[in-house]
Design a protein around this motif. Structure first.
Motif, short mmCIF file in Angstrom:
data_model
loop_
_atom_site.label_atom_id
_atom_site.label_comp_id
_atom_site.label_asym_id
_atom_site.label_seq_id
_atom_site.Cartn_x
_atom_site.Cartn_y
_atom_site.Cartn_z
N TYR A 1 -16.01 7.16 1.90
CA TYR A 1 -15.64 5.72 2.22
C TYR A 1 -16.25 4.67 2.08
O TYR A 1 -16.09 3.34 2.00
N GLU B 1 -2.92 5.30 0.87
CA GLU B 1 -3.98 3.98 0.85
C GLU B 1 -3.88 3.60 2.50
O GLU B 1 -4.94 3.10 3.05
N ASP C 1 -6.00 6.18 4.55
CA ASP C 1 -7.42 6.07 4.08
C ASP C 1 -7.99 4.76 5.10
O ASP C 1 -8.98 4.92 5.47
N ARG C 2 -7.25 3.55 5.00
CA ARG C 2 -7.80 2.55 5.36
C ARG C 2 -8.11 2.43 7.01
O ARG C 2 -8.93 2.14 7.31
N LEU D 1 0.71 -1.07 0.00
CA LEU D 1 -0.16 -0.10 0.17
C LEU D 1 0.91 1.28 -0.12
O LEU D 1 2.12 1.37 0.59
N ARG E 1 -10.86 4.89 7.85
CA ARG E 1 -12.12 4.09 7.60
C ARG E 1 -12.47 3.16 8.75
O ARG E 1 -13.59 3.19 9.45
N ARG E 2 -11.38 2.40 9.06
CA ARG E 2 -11.66 1.40 10.18
C ARG E 2 -12.07 2.14 11.44
O ARG E 2 -13.00 1.48 12.13
#
Length: 497
Positions: free
Chosen positions: A489, A447, A450-451, A443, A454-455
């Motif tokens: 997201y 990225e 962002d992940r 990644l 979001r989590r």
């Protein structure tokens, strides 16, 4: 109408010829004026009375650019018609020339006071009429251009925003603008501190006076005093004549001292004296001059720390910070990002004669994920660059890379890459054995971030049973901003962390 010297040149081609309305109850006068004006390229409309003229102005086939009005008319007279024209918003700016064969000086004075552009006496002189019409049309055009320029300037310095942070800022500006108080505007670079100062000036009783901006950081230390207060001839090498400083130029208006935190200590002392006494002294002069100036100052530095470090005068700090205003960073007003982006796109297209371009919704989402340390100024630069690169619609591909991101470097071609020497002491792989490439990161940093974001949002929402308001407080973002992140997201209610 007696003959005279050759008339002025006809109006330049390319644009529609101006239309002149002739209002006179004498048919021969109307016909004579029409022939003269048409001979010079003007279009002519006629009205035998004031009432007919008003009807034509309201419902005519084409707009009228100028009116020639006889003073003595049946029914409503010429002065009454002029007054009606000035009271109607649609014709308020229409240039009107009054003509009469029995006028008195008092009539002429009344006509000019009511806004007449000129006053002609009969018998009419051909050259006088043509010159008067030409001048009145030219003055009207220049007045419109000035108003257009004012509107463009005002639009350029318009503050955009509906976020809570901007609403608080607008209220502060409204409160302090009508007063005489000095204002200290603080905030990061690119947040619009100059726009705030201009808004204060525009809403103040000094709005008709000058607004003078001074970038204190751009003036060399040895010249700051001369630039601020002016100098007399011979005050120093190169002073070939007297010069008004910024304080004198701002007399009756507002002086905006931008980057005040970078001002030299010696100059700070003299600025303090000017603020306290309302008097300045040019370099090389022994005489003081009174100036009536409201001072607004701005800085991206923490002046209280500068005072503690003895780099800024404490007494000047308190004198400037009568009413402190903080300009919010873009990250604190992300609800305004879309409106700002649209405004910058429209302005750029207008200024460069381009067709208006749209912005793909995915672009907004991408922009909202950026950190924007350069604030609104950085956003403006990104939008303008995207406008240059894009077609009819700006897409993600048109956005420049975020210079504040640090994606993992691809080191596959580093020391252990193809053709590179093995590290000292490293054993060669057996013949026929497979060579293992170093593992590449899966990644980019963006990225991964962002992940992770979001989590975490999903976890917080799940723990609060999707109470958006409480989640926004816990996450430290505005409620509307959280909604945007949920949409960006693709987070769904009930989704497991």
């Amino acid at each position: 109408m007696p003959a005279s010297s050759p008339p002025p040149a006809a109006p330049p081609g390319g644009a529609a010829a101006p239309t002149v309305l002739v209002v006179d109850d004498e048919r021969n006068i109307r016909r004579t004026l029409a022939l003269v004006l048409q001979g010079e390229g003007y279009q002519v409309a006629e009205a035998p009375s004031a009432e007919a003229a008003l009807e034509l102005l309201a419902h005519g086939d084409s707009p009228v650019d100028l009116a020639l009005v006889d003073l003595l008319l049946p029914g409503m007279n010429g002065l009454d018609l002029l007054q009606r024209v000035r009271q109607d918003d649609a014709t308020r700016e229409l240039p009107v020339i009054v003509i009469s064969g029995h006028a008195t000086v008092n009539d002429a004075v009344k006509a000019i006071k009511l806004g007449a552009s000129d006053f002609f006496e009969k018998p009419l002189n051909r050259e006088r009429v043509l010159v008067g019409v030409k001048n009145a049309l030219q003055n009207s055009r220049l007045a419109r251009e000035v108003e257009d320029l004012k509107a463009q300037v005002q639009a350029r310095y318009e503050m955009i925003g509906q976020s809570a942070a901007m609403q608080r800022l607008f209220k502060e500006i409204d409160r302090v603008a009508p007063t005489k108080a000095s204002v200290l505007i603080t905030g990061e670079s690119g947040t619009g501190k100059e726009l705030i100062s201009r808004a204060i000036h525009r809403l103040s009783p000094r709005a008709r006076g000058p607004f003078v901006r001074v970038n204190c950081a751009a003036i060399p230390r040895e010249l700051i005093e001369s630039e601020l207060f002016g100098h007399e001839r011979g005050a120093f090498t190169g002073a070939s004549g007297p010069k008004r400083g910024f304080f004198e130029q701002a007399h009756g208006g507002t002086l905006f001292l931008d980057e005040i935190g970078d001002m030299d200590l010696a100059a700070q002392a003299k600025v303090l004296r000017a603020l306290q006494s309302g008097e300045i002294c040019r370099v090389g002069s022994e005489h003081s001059r009174h100036v009536d100036v409201r001072v607004l100052a701005a800085t991206n530095k923490d002046l209280s720390r500068e005072v503690a470090a003895l780099r800024f005068r404490e007494d000047l700090f308190f004198r400037l910070a009568v009413f402190p205003i903080k300009s919010p960073a873009l990250r604190d007003r992300m609800d305004d990002l879309r409106a700002l982006a649209d405004a910058f796109m429209a302005a750029f297209c207008n200024e460069n004669g381009l067709k208006q371009k749209g912005i793909d919704p995915m672009v907004y989402a991408a922009l909202e994920r950026r950190s924007w340390p350069g604030n609104v100024r950085e956003l403006k630069n990104v939008i303008e660059r995207a406008a240059i690169l894009s077609g009819d619609v700006v897409t993600i591909a048109d956005l420049p890379e975020d210079p504040h991101e640090n994606p993992f470097e691809d080191d596959a071609q580093g020391a252990a890459g193809d053709g590179a020497a093995a590290p000292p002491g490293a054993a060669e792989p057996p013949a026929g054995a497979a060579r293992h490439e170093p593992e590449r990161p899966r990644l980019t940093l963006r990225e991964f971030r962002d992940r992770a974001e979001r989590r975490y949002i999903v976890e917080v929402l799940a723990s609060l049973d999707w109470n958006i308001s409480r989640a926004a407080v816990l996450l430290g973002v505005e409620r509307t901003n959280l909604h945007k992140k949920i949409r960006a997201y693709g987070i769904k209610r009930g989704e497991a962390p």
